[in-house]
Design an enzyme around this catalytic site. Structure first.
Site, short mmCIF file in Angstrom:
data_model
loop_
_atom_site.label_atom_id
_atom_site.label_comp_id
_atom_site.label_asym_id
_atom_site.label_seq_id
_atom_site.Cartn_x
_atom_site.Cartn_y
_atom_site.Cartn_z
N LEU A 38 -9.04 66.13 36.15
CA LEU A 38 -9.00 67.32 36.99
C LEU A 38 -7.86 67.15 37.99
CD1 LEU A 38 -12.68 68.26 37.99
CD2 LEU A 38 -11.10 69.60 36.61
N ASP A 39 -7.03 68.18 38.14
CA ASP A 39 -5.93 68.14 39.10
C ASP A 39 -6.48 68.01 40.52
OD1 ASP A 39 -4.02 68.47 37.12
OD2 ASP A 39 -4.00 70.65 37.29
N PRO A 40 -5.66 67.51 41.47
CA PRO A 40 -6.11 67.44 42.87
C PRO A 40 -6.59 68.78 43.41
CG PRO A 40 -4.12 66.15 42.58
CD PRO A 40 -4.35 66.88 41.28
N ALA A 42 -8.19 71.01 41.83
CA ALA A 42 -9.44 71.42 41.20
C ALA A 42 -10.63 70.62 41.72
CB ALA A 42 -9.32 71.26 39.69
#
Length: 311
Positions: A38-40, A42
């Site tokens: 998960l991206d930062p 998200a």
């Protein structure tokens, strides 16, 4: 050492690797990994595998994903999300009906080009690091168009210049790219302003553990109570229930014949191979086994038990 899967509600801000480091620090266990980045930007469901459960992470990552995505129309960025540099702006003249119409072209099997700033690795280095160093990544083969599956895509809120989408998709789908491509289709550009992963396979956000709860449980030395069994990653494969003799063979890495009480050829395909979960007489999860049709036997693929001695 406890083994299992932690369904963690990742907060916005830290990277997935940051979360892994935090879990290592809280549990004192080094063998920790996550199943699906998960991206930062998200938040939401991040599956963290602890101990031997790291060996089933590939099956967790293969699960269908559900997201709630907030898309900002009218502004395009180089990263396709709110953390990037603005590269284009345009007035938003699209109506809700026009957005609904545009979304029809993104359902089903579609072609996506992964973002330049992504976690995909080229010769061991993530593309986002290469891009930030000024390396030309447009021609790297990892960025070639690929097919993904969008099982569901609905506009759930319309508050221009923002809209909210619910996305049900296959693993490997970039919701950032979906937001970018939607903006291109509408002619105004767009980027992903916020993202929540609502589900990953059978694991859902409403059942996820917060970092605060994990921290408290670790302080009270009861964090293992928060883990799901590692065979929870394999529920889409059928179960084989073995007697003591077959249990000994499987735990020693030897092939076994199909147990009489089990279907002869159960459904459990994984990359062209039929797999099943093997359990001992007491219900203990023993191994993931693969069916060998030529020999009509089940061969251990991943063993999670030690060799046993029959009394």
């Amino acid at each position: 050492m406890p083994d299992g899967i932690l369904n963690l509600n990742k907060p916005r801000g830290p990277t997935s690797h940051d979360i892994v480091d935090r879990v290592r620090a809280l549990t004192g266990i080094r063998r920790v990994g996550h199943a699906g980045t998960l991206d930062p930007l998200a938040c939401g469901v991040l599956l963290v595998c602890i101990g031997r459960a790291t060996r089933v992470s590939e099956y967790l990552m293969a699960g269908q994903k559900v997201y709630r995505a907030r898309v900002r129309l009218g502004i395009a960025t180089d990263t396709y999300d709110a953390e990037g540099q603005v590269v284009a702006e345009a007035p938003v003249e699209a109506s809700r009906a026009q957005v609904d119409t545009a979304l029809t072209h993104f359902r089903g099997t579609i072609t996506q080009v992964p973002p330049t700033y992504s976690a995909l690795k080229h010769e061991g280095t993530p593309l986002h690091r290469l891009a930030r160093r000024g390396v030309e990544v447009e021609r790297i083969s990892l960025r070639k168009a690929r097919q993904v599956e969008i099982f569901g895509l609905e506009l759930t809120a319309w508050d221009p210049p923002e809209c909210t989408l619910e996305v049900i998709c296959s693993p490997g789908t970039y919701v950032r790219a979906l937001a970018h491509d939607l903006g291109e289709a509408l002619g105004c550009g767009a980027h992903l302003a916020g993202l929540i992963r609502l589900a990953s396979g059978d694991f859902r956000l409403e059942d996820a553990v917060t970092l605060e709860r994990l921290t408290q449980a670790a302080a009270e030395e009861r964090w293992p109570d928060l883990l799901h069994r590692m065979d929870a990653a394999l529920t889409h494969f059928p179960a084989l229930h073995l007697d003591a003799s077959a249990t000994q063979r499987v735990c020693s890495g030897q092939a076994i014949s199909t147990p009489p009480s089990s279907p002869t050829h159960p459904e459990g395909n994984w990359e062209g191979v039929t797999l099943a979960r093997a359990y001992g007489p007491d219900g203990t999860f023993l191994a993931l086994v693969a069916y060998d049709p030529a020999a009509d036997v089940w061969r251990p693929r991943k063993v999670f038990c030690a060799p046993q001695r029959l009394l």
